[in-house]
Design a protein around this motif. Sequence first.
Motif, PDB file in Angstrom:
ATOM      1  N   TRP A  66      -7.971   1.461  -2.276  1.00 61.79           N
ATOM      2  CA  TRP A  66      -8.550   0.446  -1.583  1.00 61.79           C
ATOM      3  C   TRP A  66      -7.696  -0.774  -1.915  1.00 61.79           C
ATOM      4  N   GLU A  67      -6.583  -1.030  -0.855  1.00 61.65           N
ATOM      5  CA  GLU A  67      -5.795  -2.525  -1.054  1.00 61.65           C
ATOM      6  C   GLU A  67      -6.524  -3.503  -0.862  1.00 61.65           C
ATOM      7  N   PHE A 118      -9.435   7.614  -2.180  1.00 62.03           N
ATOM      8  CA  PHE A 118      -8.500   6.568  -1.742  1.00 62.03           C
ATOM      9  C   PHE A 118      -8.310   5.280  -2.679  1.00 62.03           C
ATOM     10  N   LEU A 160       1.948   4.812  -6.085  1.00 60.35           N
ATOM     11  CA  LEU A 160       1.447   4.522  -4.537  1.00 60.35           C
ATOM     12  C   LEU A 160       1.757   3.174  -4.069  1.00 60.35           C
ATOM     13  N   TYR A 185      -5.999   3.813   1.747  1.00 54.40           N
ATOM     14  CA  TYR A 185      -4.702   4.745   1.506  1.00 54.40           C
ATOM     15  C   TYR A 185      -5.449   6.131   0.987  1.00 54.40           C
ATOM     16  N   GLU A 186      -5.615   7.198   1.674  1.00 54.88           N
ATOM     17  CA  GLU A 186      -6.138   8.444   1.011  1.00 54.88           C
ATOM     18  C   GLU A 186      -4.978   9.318   0.153  1.00 54.88           C
ATOM     19  N   PHE A 187      -5.362   9.525  -0.847  1.00 49.98           N
ATOM     20  CA  PHE A 187      -4.285  10.203  -1.785  1.00 49.98           C
ATOM     21  C   PHE A 187      -4.908  11.513  -2.449  1.00 49.98           C
ATOM     22  N   THR A 194       1.281   0.329  -0.985  1.00 54.73           N
ATOM     23  CA  THR A 194       0.455  -0.186   0.190  1.00 54.73           C
ATOM     24  C   THR A 194       1.278  -0.908   1.161  1.00 54.73           C
ATOM     25  N   ARG A 195       0.409  -0.676   2.452  1.00 55.97           N
ATOM     26  CA  ARG A 195       1.326  -1.818   3.514  1.00 55.97           C
ATOM     27  C   ARG A 195       0.365  -2.916   3.712  1.00 55.97           C
TER      28      ARG A 195
END
Lengths: 162, 162, 162
Positions: B122-123, B120, B11, B19-21, B13-14
Amino acid sequence: MLRQHAHELELRTRGRGFYEFTGEVAALVAQSRIQTGLVTLHLQHTSASLLIQENADPEVRRDLERFFSRLVPDGDALFQHTCEGEDDMPAHVRTALTTVNLGIPISSGRLALGAWQGIFLWEHRRQPHRRPVAAHLIGKYTGQTRGPRAFLASLESGAAGF
Amino acid sequence: MLRQHAHELELRTRGRGFYEFTGEVAALVAQSRIQTGLVTLHLQHTSASLLIQENADPEVRRDLERFFSRLVPDGDALFQHTCEGEDDMPAHVRTALTTVNLGIPISSGRLALGAWQGIFLWEHRRQPHRRPVAAHLIGKYTGQTRGPRAFLASLESGAAGF
Amino acid sequence: MLRQHAHELELRTRGRGFYEFTGEVAALVAQSRIQTGLVTLHLQHTSASLLIQENADPEVRRDLERFFSRLVPDGDALFQHTCEGEDDMPAHVRTALTTVNLGIPISSGRLALGAWQGIFLWEHRRQPHRRPVAAHLIGKYTGQTRGPRAFLASLESGAAGF
């Protein structure tokens, strides 16, 4: 041989608070006749939690509720998601701070819980709710350590293994 | 017969956010052809979390972020571990308050999630990160309840079971 | 063929703080000779937690302790359950905010942890305690991918699989 079982527990709540269902999970373990293995529980909502906590003094659970009510107050002006009531977003936060799934080993045919541990559904909403919990059990049957005769007996008694 | 599969999800992230996966995990379950079983997910970092939360109203996730930002503020003078940036220690605290591993039963060939539950990442860091998630699946293949013919078919189609 | 192993780890603490036991869990995985599988750990108390956290800079863990001490202060007048000491109810709250069970995949014969992840018991009580952790391992032996010869060798070396 390893076997597994799947169930859905249908829990019903009467509003915010703790609902112990250790007995229901222990009954699934007993029915499964698994001697050594693993139980996984998954709550299918995100405004209630699964929690392993002390099942002796009920004041412990009242204090947990007091602490979470103070930490995540209903109606907090911080929240924008208010369309489902002032207790809904706090319920989601309480769930994020705890968990919705548990994994508990099975040992000697019993849940490997400590002497004072219970399995609780923690309802965070004020209204009653229906809260389904998916349960998965995997492990070895008692009888199978005693050879083919025990295995046949387990089939005859209608074991729900698959 | 019980089978298992292992994967690593890569995964990216930005920066801080959810971010749902769910789709990626559902695809692993579909590929595995496991009908009944268990998926375990483990995030290999401690400054981001795995979370099952509501996937309907995105305001719920924004409120979760608002709550955690207030509870564990970046740059809090309490923290001594500041060498990796003012958002690093809050990221570790947020991770401790949530979790890095999830166990979800598989039922009827699907993740036993509730209707409004999503999985999700979670970043918690502000910068983009690469976040590998180890996935383990165990259970029984669909085909095997239909006897040896289905089992052969599953071998021929190159199933990655081991 | 899938096998499983069950163990009880006997952890002893010297009061509040973090006690890493990644090595003990890694040793169970190595002994089991499971190449691909799943480890589940369950702490049999509710005034201490299991936590996966950074094992590099010890300041991270000291900051975690600082944060939780501020969030859930010992002797908080909110709490009614005070008969076991002013650190007991905070210990139950800290446990509810973290977790007592972990599920970690095994990959290539090793725990699928990230490079800087360690497995910790977080003791929340001030006094030393004995903290048993139930461990369940399931998966496939290394040797079994090499055929019957390896399987016999595993039996001869006294593997505790069941």
